[in-house]
Design an enzyme around this catalytic site. Structure first.
Site, PDB file in Angstrom:
ATOM      1  N   LEU A   1       0.870  -1.179   0.000  1.00 22.47           N
ATOM      2  CA  LEU A   1       0.000   0.000   0.000  1.00 22.47           C
ATOM      3  C   LEU A   1       0.903   1.223   0.000  1.00 22.47           C
ATOM      4  CD1 LEU A   1      -2.782  -0.795   2.667  1.00 22.47           C
ATOM      5  CD2 LEU A   1      -3.014  -0.847   0.175  1.00 22.47           C
ATOM      6  N   ASP A   2       0.477   2.283  -0.680  1.00 21.04           N
ATOM      7  CA  ASP A   2       1.247   3.523  -0.680  1.00 21.04           C
ATOM      8  C   ASP A   2       1.371   4.091   0.731  1.00 21.04           C
ATOM      9  OD1 ASP A   2       1.443   3.340  -3.423  1.00 21.04           O
ATOM     10  OD2 ASP A   2      -0.110   4.835  -3.834  1.00 21.04           O
ATOM     11  N   LYS A   3       2.369   4.908   0.920  1.00 28.99           N
ATOM     12  CA  LYS A   3       2.629   5.524   2.230  1.00 28.99           C
ATOM     13  C   LYS A   3       1.393   6.199   2.803  1.00 28.99           C
ATOM     14  CE  LYS A   3       5.291   9.281   4.362  1.00 28.99           C
ATOM     15  NZ  LYS A   3       6.334  10.319   4.153  1.00 28.99           N
TER      16      LYS A   3
END
Length: 250
Positions: free
Chosen positions: A59-61
């Site tokens: 998952l993106d930051k």
């Protein structure tokens, strides 16, 4: 984040798979920027096994929500096959600028990576890129904003963010693909992996996990009438909320 805080965010656990509710603002692993990462806390999730769990996907930051981990080498490999084979059913909640073309639809727009210098890159719609498909469903509307469920059918980097921007409805808080307009509404990315369904075991029902709406999204969701006073999404029926306590030992 402390180890105990991450343990408290476990949504599902059995002998092979862990699903945690990833907080926004922390990367899952080390990158160019340095600083704290989620995987630094994975040793706290061993629970008697010889090695810490490992990421089954990414998952993106700045994206929050359901993140699957494999608790041993075979589980990591099998999760990788599930996600790369597009067998996992993922549902994301997002607040976007404007109104989508219809209340339900599909974005079929190939994506390619654009690089600039050494550390700068982004994704763009490109006919020669990799096939990328996202289904969407509008669940609430306001004058300037919409709340949508997003169901990616492929797993490209930044896919949901680029696809929404491609429709002229960038995700709130997304300065990369939505510019100043998206950041002016709220500086936090309003993208949350709210549900994950994994067909992991051949002779058992799919693993199902749901992550509660994060605090940074509640203000806009409340204003748009998408959540009740307790932060529960109003478009979900009682039957749609799984009894997670019965699906593995936490």
């Amino acid at each position: 984040m402390t180890d105990d805080e991450l343990i408290a965010r476990i949504l599902y656990r059995d002998g092979s798979v862990l699903i945690v509710d990833k907080p926004a603002g922390i990367p899952v692993h080390a990158g160019f920027g340095g600083g704290e990462t989620l995987d630094q806390h994975f040793p706290a999730l061993q629970f008697g096994l010889p090695n810490p769990p490992q990421l089954g996907h990414r998952l993106d930051k700045d994206t929050s929500g359901c993140l699957a981990l494999g608790r041993h080498r075979r589980a990591v490999r099998e999760l990788g096959e599930i996600f790369s084979g597009q067998k996992a059913q993922k549902t994301y909640l997002a607040v976007v600028l404007g109104h989508l073309p219809s209340d339900e639809g599909r974005v079929d727009a190939p994506l390619a990576k654009v690089s600039h210098e050494k550390r700068s890159w982004w994704m763009k719609v490109d006919p020669s890129g990799q096939p990328s498909v996202t289904d969407y469903r509008v669940i609430a509307k306001g004058d300037r904003l919409s709340v949508v469920d997003l169901m990616p059918r492929t797993g490209r980097t930044h896919q949901l963010r680029v696809h929404m921007a491609h429709l002229g409805c960038p995700i709130v808080g997304d300065g990369v693909y939505g510019g100043d307009a998206a950041r002016s509404v709220d500086r936090n990315l309003h993208l949350h992996a709210r549900q994950l369904e994994l067909p992991y075991y051949r002779k058992k029902p799919p693993i199902l996990a749901q992550a509660r709406v994060p605090a940074h999204m509640l203000r806009l969701l409340g204003r748009l009438g998408a959540v009740d006073e307790e932060g529960v999404l109003l478009h979900l029926s009682t039957d749609a909320t799984p009894d997670l306590a019965g699906r593995g030992s936490v």
